[in-house]
Design a protein around this motif. Sequence first.
Motif: not given
Length: 157
Positions: A83, A97-99, A104-105, A108, A112, A140-142
């Motif tokens: 991470q 992950r931002d969500s 993180p995947r 993603q 990034r 990228s949602g991170l």
Amino acid sequence: MAGKPLDDSSDVTPSDARRLCAVVMDAVLSIVAGLAAGVAAGLEAVHGSVVLRLGSAAPWAAAFGSALAVSFVNQVLVAWTAQRSLGKLVTRLRVVRDSDGGRPRLSQLVRRWLFGFGWMLFAVPVHVTTDSDISQQDASGLRIVRGGCSRIPRRKA
């Protein structure tokens, strides 16, 4: 923690200086590794002594390829498993992950990493030449958070 969006509160958002320090450390790592590979590829034994020949493309290709490879391993593979990149480890930051604040995947992290090159090539020169107050947004949602945060609050709507 799944399903809980992140908060923009200052207790998890790192300072720009802390983020910049991590970026510089990661960049220096990649550049030094690339230079070392370029020098190693350019070394040649001539009449019993070792000579550095940088005139051919091989040392430059080795330097560029190695710098990219180290950057990819550090920013994508290390961040996928831990991470955080090595620079983020030193500055106690992590990528989430931002969500929902989860790990993180891989896809993603690859997006990034690619986004970072575009940012470096286009936004940074514009910022430097115009002295704007533009700041990097996580892609990228991170997002990057402080590493010591045990609970990441919800992002406000």
